[in-house]
Scaffold this motif. Structure first.
Motif, short mmCIF file in Angstrom:
data_model
loop_
_atom_site.label_atom_id
_atom_site.label_comp_id
_atom_site.label_asym_id
_atom_site.label_seq_id
_atom_site.Cartn_x
_atom_site.Cartn_y
_atom_site.Cartn_z
N GLN A 99 0.82 -1.20 0.00
CA GLN A 99 0.00 0.00 0.00
C GLN A 99 0.85 1.25 0.00
OE1 GLN A 99 -2.77 -0.21 3.36
NE2 GLN A 99 -4.47 -0.58 1.93
N ARG A 100 0.17 2.39 -0.15
CA ARG A 100 0.81 3.70 -0.09
C ARG A 100 0.39 4.38 1.22
NH1 ARG A 100 2.30 7.93 -4.06
NH2 ARG A 100 1.81 9.99 -3.19
N VAL A 101 1.36 4.97 1.90
CA VAL A 101 1.11 5.68 3.15
C VAL A 101 1.58 7.13 2.97
CG1 VAL A 101 1.87 5.92 5.54
CG2 VAL A 101 1.22 3.69 4.67
N ASN A 102 0.79 8.06 3.43
CA ASN A 102 1.15 9.47 3.39
C ASN A 102 1.27 10.02 4.80
OD1 ASN A 102 1.03 10.17 0.45
ND2 ASN A 102 -1.05 9.39 0.70
N ILE A 103 2.30 10.82 5.01
CA ILE A 103 2.53 11.46 6.31
C ILE A 103 2.57 12.96 6.09
CG2 ILE A 103 4.10 11.70 8.25
CD1 ILE A 103 5.21 8.91 7.46
N SER A 104 1.75 13.69 6.83
CA SER A 104 1.70 15.14 6.67
C SER A 104 2.57 15.83 7.72
CB SER A 104 0.27 15.63 6.80
OG SER A 104 -0.24 15.31 8.09
N CYS A 105 2.96 17.06 7.41
CA CYS A 105 3.78 17.87 8.29
C CYS A 105 3.32 19.32 8.12
CB CYS A 105 5.25 17.72 7.94
SG CYS A 105 6.39 18.77 8.86
N GLY A 164 20.98 6.14 -2.56
CA GLY A 164 20.70 4.94 -1.79
C GLY A 164 19.29 4.88 -1.23
N VAL A 165 18.56 5.98 -1.23
CA VAL A 165 17.18 5.97 -0.75
C VAL A 165 16.27 5.53 -1.90
CG1 VAL A 165 15.26 7.37 0.11
CG2 VAL A 165 17.58 7.75 0.97
N PRO A 166 15.47 4.48 -1.68
CA PRO A 166 14.63 3.96 -2.76
C PRO A 166 13.62 5.01 -3.26
CG PRO A 166 14.68 2.45 -0.88
CD PRO A 166 15.34 3.70 -0.44
N ASP A 167 13.27 4.91 -4.53
CA ASP A 167 12.32 5.87 -5.08
C ASP A 167 10.88 5.59 -4.63
OD1 ASP A 167 12.33 4.50 -8.49
OD2 ASP A 167 11.76 3.64 -6.56
N ARG A 168 10.70 4.60 -3.76
CA ARG A 168 9.39 4.40 -3.13
C ARG A 168 9.07 5.56 -2.18
NH1 ARG A 168 8.90 1.02 0.40
NH2 ARG A 168 11.06 0.51 1.01
N PHE A 169 10.11 6.26 -1.78
CA PHE A 169 9.95 7.40 -0.88
C PHE A 169 9.93 8.69 -1.73
CE2 PHE A 169 10.38 5.34 3.16
CZ PHE A 169 11.14 4.20 2.88
N SER A 170 8.87 9.47 -1.56
CA SER A 170 8.78 10.74 -2.27
C SER A 170 8.19 11.78 -1.33
CB SER A 170 7.91 10.60 -3.53
OG SER A 170 6.60 10.22 -3.18
N ALA A 171 8.42 13.03 -1.64
CA ALA A 171 7.95 14.10 -0.76
C ALA A 171 7.58 15.33 -1.57
CB ALA A 171 9.00 14.44 0.28
N SER A 172 6.74 16.15 -0.98
CA SER A 172 6.34 17.38 -1.63
C SER A 172 6.10 18.46 -0.58
CB SER A 172 5.07 17.16 -2.46
OG SER A 172 4.01 16.78 -1.61
N SER A 231 5.38 4.51 -1.04
CA SER A 231 4.58 3.64 -1.89
C SER A 231 5.16 2.23 -1.87
CB SER A 231 4.55 4.17 -3.33
OG SER A 231 5.86 4.28 -3.84
N GLY A 232 4.36 1.24 -2.19
CA GLY A 232 4.83 -0.14 -2.13
C GLY A 232 5.38 -0.48 -0.76
N LEU A 233 4.59 -0.20 0.26
CA LEU A 233 5.02 -0.34 1.66
C LEU A 233 5.61 -1.73 1.92
CD1 LEU A 233 4.88 1.42 4.26
CD2 LEU A 233 2.74 0.22 4.80
N ARG A 234 6.72 -1.73 2.66
CA ARG A 234 7.41 -2.98 3.00
C ARG A 234 7.58 -3.06 4.50
NH1 ARG A 234 12.00 -3.48 -1.66
NH2 ARG A 234 12.35 -5.46 -0.63
N GLY A 243 7.01 13.58 15.00
CA GLY A 243 7.28 12.20 14.59
C GLY A 243 6.02 11.40 14.31
N THR A 244 6.09 10.54 13.31
CA THR A 244 4.98 9.67 12.95
C THR A 244 5.48 8.23 12.93
OG1 THR A 244 3.91 11.34 11.56
CG2 THR A 244 3.30 9.04 11.17
N LYS A 245 4.82 7.39 13.70
CA LYS A 245 5.20 5.97 13.74
C LYS A 245 4.42 5.24 12.65
CE LYS A 245 5.67 2.03 16.86
NZ LYS A 245 7.14 2.00 16.69
N VAL A 246 5.15 4.66 11.73
CA VAL A 246 4.52 3.90 10.64
C VAL A 246 4.55 2.42 10.98
CG1 VAL A 246 4.79 3.16 8.24
CG2 VAL A 246 4.97 5.58 8.84
N THR A 247 3.38 1.80 10.94
CA THR A 247 3.24 0.37 11.21
C THR A 247 2.79 -0.34 9.95
OG1 THR A 247 2.60 0.85 13.50
CG2 THR A 247 2.07 -1.34 12.65
N VAL A 248 3.46 -1.44 9.66
CA VAL A 248 3.06 -2.25 8.51
C VAL A 248 2.22 -3.41 9.03
CG1 VAL A 248 3.85 -3.59 6.52
CG2 VAL A 248 5.14 -1.58 7.29
N LEU A 249 0.98 -3.43 8.68
CA LEU A 249 0.03 -4.41 9.24
C LEU A 249 0.20 -5.81 8.66
CD1 LEU A 249 -3.05 -2.04 9.07
CD2 LEU A 249 -1.69 -2.60 11.10
#
Lengths: 110, 122
Positions: A16-22, A58-66, A77-80, A104-110
């Motif tokens: 899945q894709r996860v979004n974190i706001s700031c 070295g940071v995968p392109d699964r991570f993006s920001a705006s 994206s493509g959560l692992r 801080g945001t704790k991301v949990t992969v279910l």
């Protein structure tokens, strides 16, 4: 209380894709670059994004920001399972003369 | 490869002094700043301040100004964080990190030390 506001938690299933706001203000995000850090359990933080949306080598392109106005967001994206970590946004605050981190945001992969 | 190695864990009593260190290697130590970041137990990251090892110029977060001292010895590629009188509330993990700057403000911290755990307890 942090100057930059993040949700305390976010979660998703693998793939899945996860979004974190700031959310910030005109003296920090609205004025300067935003940085994102990943902290895996029991380890030192790692720079994930610099200058709003650039990935260090070295940071995968699964991570993006705006960034838009006084807010920023990080998308995974493509959560692992190895993405389970705390994620922090950060920016220089011109009014405070301080480098401020989000709460801080704790991301949990279910 | 650039590496930053910190000194080991410390256990101190309230009122004692302490200096912890951060040694850089693999690249020109004086080409970047070094920041110190605090992480209290179970809490988030807090920037404490930074030093330019080339001239020892420092900037402190208002939250930490007057409570700690950041210094550096460029001849041995080492930065320091010190307290003159520790409190129990100083118990935390302290990280140092190589720091890039943009227009003379702190930007990205790209190489981090492993962290130094400081425990202050009577």
């Amino acid at each position: 209380q942090s100057v930059l506001t993040q949700p305390p938690s976010a979660s998703g299933t693998p793939g899945q894709r996860v979004n974190i706001s700031c959310s910030g203000s005109s003296s920090n995000i609205g004025k300067t670059y935003v940085y994102w850090y990943q902290q895996l359990p029991g380890t030192a933080p790692k720079n994930l994004i610099y200058r709003n949306n650039l990935r260090p080598s070295g940071v995968p392109d699964r991570f993006s920001a705006s960034k838009s106005g006084t807010s920023a967001s990080l998308a995974i994206s493509g959560l692992r399972s190895e993405d389970e970590a705390d994620y922090y946004c950060a920016a220089w605050d011109d009014s405070l003369s301080d480098y401020v981190f989000g709460s801080g945001t704790k991301v949990t992969v279910l | 490869e650039v590496e930053v190695v910190q000194s080991g864990a410390e256990v101190k009593k309230p009122g004692e002094s302490l200096r912890i260190s951060c040694k850089g290697s693999g690249d020109s130590f004086t080409s970047y700043w070094i920041s110190w970041v605090r992480q209290m137990p179970g809490k988030g990251l807090e920037w404490m301040g930074r030093i330019d090892p080339s001239d020892s110029y420092t900037n402190y977060s208002p939250s930490f100004q007057g409570h700690v001292t950041i210094s550096a010895d460029k001849s041995i590629n080492t930065a320091y964080l010190q307290w003159s009188s520790l409190k129990a509330s100083d118990t935390a993990i302290y990280y140092c990190a190589r720091t890039y700057y943009d227009i003379l403000t702190v930007a990205a911290m790209d190489v981090w030390g492993q962290g130094t755990t400081v425990t202050v307890s009577s």
